[in-house]
Design a protein around this motif. Structure first.
Motif, short mmCIF file in Angstrom:
data_model
loop_
_atom_site.label_atom_id
_atom_site.label_comp_id
_atom_site.label_asym_id
_atom_site.label_seq_id
_atom_site.Cartn_x
_atom_site.Cartn_y
_atom_site.Cartn_z
N THR A 81 0.83 -1.19 0.00
CA THR A 81 0.00 0.00 0.00
C THR A 81 0.87 1.25 0.00
OG1 THR A 81 -0.10 0.06 2.41
CG2 THR A 81 -1.84 -1.15 1.28
N MET A 82 0.23 2.34 -0.35
CA MET A 82 0.85 3.66 -0.27
C MET A 82 -0.13 4.57 0.47
SD MET A 82 2.62 3.88 -4.02
CE MET A 82 3.72 5.21 -3.65
N GLU A 83 0.18 5.82 0.54
CA GLU A 83 -0.65 6.76 1.30
C GLU A 83 -2.12 6.72 0.90
OE1 GLU A 83 -0.94 11.53 2.23
OE2 GLU A 83 0.90 10.71 1.39
N ARG A 84 -2.40 6.57 -0.40
CA ARG A 84 -3.79 6.59 -0.87
C ARG A 84 -4.46 5.23 -0.79
NH1 ARG A 84 -4.39 9.69 -6.41
NH2 ARG A 84 -3.38 7.79 -7.13
N GLY A 85 -3.76 4.22 -0.34
CA GLY A 85 -4.37 2.89 -0.21
C GLY A 85 -3.63 1.85 -1.03
N LEU A 86 -4.37 0.93 -1.62
CA LEU A 86 -3.80 -0.17 -2.39
C LEU A 86 -2.89 0.35 -3.50
CD1 LEU A 86 -3.71 -3.22 -3.12
CD2 LEU A 86 -5.64 -2.78 -4.64
N ALA A 87 -1.68 -0.21 -3.58
CA ALA A 87 -0.74 0.20 -4.63
C ALA A 87 -0.45 -0.95 -5.59
CB ALA A 87 0.55 0.70 -4.01
N GLY A 88 -0.60 -2.19 -5.13
CA GLY A 88 -0.35 -3.30 -6.01
C GLY A 88 -0.20 -4.61 -5.26
N VAL A 89 0.14 -5.63 -6.02
CA VAL A 89 0.35 -6.97 -5.45
C VAL A 89 1.63 -7.54 -6.02
CG1 VAL A 89 -2.11 -7.44 -5.13
CG2 VAL A 89 -1.01 -8.09 -7.27
N LEU A 90 2.16 -8.51 -5.32
CA LEU A 90 3.31 -9.24 -5.83
C LEU A 90 3.06 -10.72 -5.59
CD1 LEU A 90 5.34 -10.26 -3.26
CD2 LEU A 90 5.44 -7.79 -3.03
N ALA A 91 3.69 -11.53 -6.41
CA ALA A 91 3.57 -12.98 -6.27
C ALA A 91 4.91 -13.61 -6.60
CB ALA A 91 2.49 -13.52 -7.19
N ARG A 92 5.22 -14.67 -5.87
CA ARG A 92 6.39 -15.49 -6.17
C ARG A 92 5.92 -16.93 -6.22
NH1 ARG A 92 8.42 -12.57 -1.92
NH2 ARG A 92 8.48 -14.44 -0.64
N GLY A 93 6.50 -17.70 -7.13
CA GLY A 93 6.09 -19.10 -7.22
C GLY A 93 7.22 -19.99 -7.70
N THR A 94 7.15 -21.25 -7.31
CA THR A 94 8.12 -22.24 -7.74
C THR A 94 7.42 -23.57 -7.95
OG1 THR A 94 10.26 -23.24 -7.21
CG2 THR A 94 8.78 -22.91 -5.38
N ARG A 95 7.92 -24.33 -8.91
CA ARG A 95 7.33 -25.65 -9.14
C ARG A 95 7.49 -26.50 -7.89
NH1 ARG A 95 7.74 -28.16 -14.98
NH2 ARG A 95 6.92 -26.39 -16.11
N LEU A 96 6.46 -27.21 -7.56
CA LEU A 96 6.44 -28.00 -6.33
C LEU A 96 7.58 -29.00 -6.29
CD1 LEU A 96 4.78 -28.18 -3.78
CD2 LEU A 96 3.36 -29.88 -4.88
N GLU A 97 7.88 -29.64 -7.41
CA GLU A 97 8.92 -30.68 -7.40
C GLU A 97 10.33 -30.12 -7.25
OE1 GLU A 97 8.45 -29.76 -11.83
OE2 GLU A 97 7.08 -30.06 -10.17
N THR A 98 10.52 -28.81 -7.47
CA THR A 98 11.85 -28.23 -7.32
C THR A 98 11.98 -27.38 -6.06
OG1 THR A 98 11.24 -26.26 -8.61
CG2 THR A 98 12.18 -28.12 -9.83
N SER A 99 10.91 -27.31 -5.26
CA SER A 99 10.91 -26.43 -4.11
C SER A 99 11.74 -26.98 -2.96
CB SER A 99 9.48 -26.21 -3.62
OG SER A 99 9.49 -25.40 -2.48
N THR A 100 12.38 -26.07 -2.25
CA THR A 100 13.14 -26.42 -1.05
C THR A 100 12.31 -26.16 0.19
OG1 THR A 100 14.03 -24.19 -0.84
CG2 THR A 100 15.30 -25.76 -2.16
#
Length: 125
Positions: A81-100
């Motif tokens: 968020t920023m002063e005026r409210g919602l500013a954005g979203v972020l996402a991170r992802g990894t394939r399940l079979e390669t995840s640590t």
């Protein structure tokens, strides 16, 4: 309950992170250690720049691969968020079979963001 006692008792639900590194480097998942190793990590962290936090378990979501077949990925989402409210979203992802067990760029996760712009106000808005 004292913090060290809590950290020892709740090892499987905690993550130990160095504050001076980034991208997931140096993270220790309590659930991936033995009781003895976890105690050693906690002892080494005492008096040093570390954060102990509750582990957030990623959600498994399906994404199409290059051939269009759905594959399981672990994803984590964040909102900023920023002063005026919602500013954005972020996402991170990894394939399940390669995840640590840690979804971060240092372990090969892919990431992206989306920004949100409010409708302009004032002249013409």
């Amino acid at each position: 309950m004292e913090l060290l006692e809590y950290a020892t008792t709740h090892r499987r639900d905690l993550v130990l992170k160095p504050t001076v590194l980034h991208g997931g480097s140096g993270i220790v998942l309590g659930s991936n250690t033995t009781e003895e190793d976890w105690a050693a990590h906690l002892d080494a962290a005492l008096g040093n720049p570390y954060v102990l936090q509750r582990r957030i378990r990623p959600v498994t979501e399906l994404f199409p691969d290059e051939g269009g077949h759905l594959q399981p990925w672990w994803t984590v989402w964040g909102v900023f968020t920023m002063e005026r409210g919602l500013a954005g979203v972020l996402a991170r992802g990894t394939r399940l079979e390669t995840s640590t067990g840690v979804v971060n760029i240092a372990n090969g996760a892919h990431g992206g963001t989306a920004l949100y712009e409010l409708a302009p106000t004032g002249i013409g808005g």
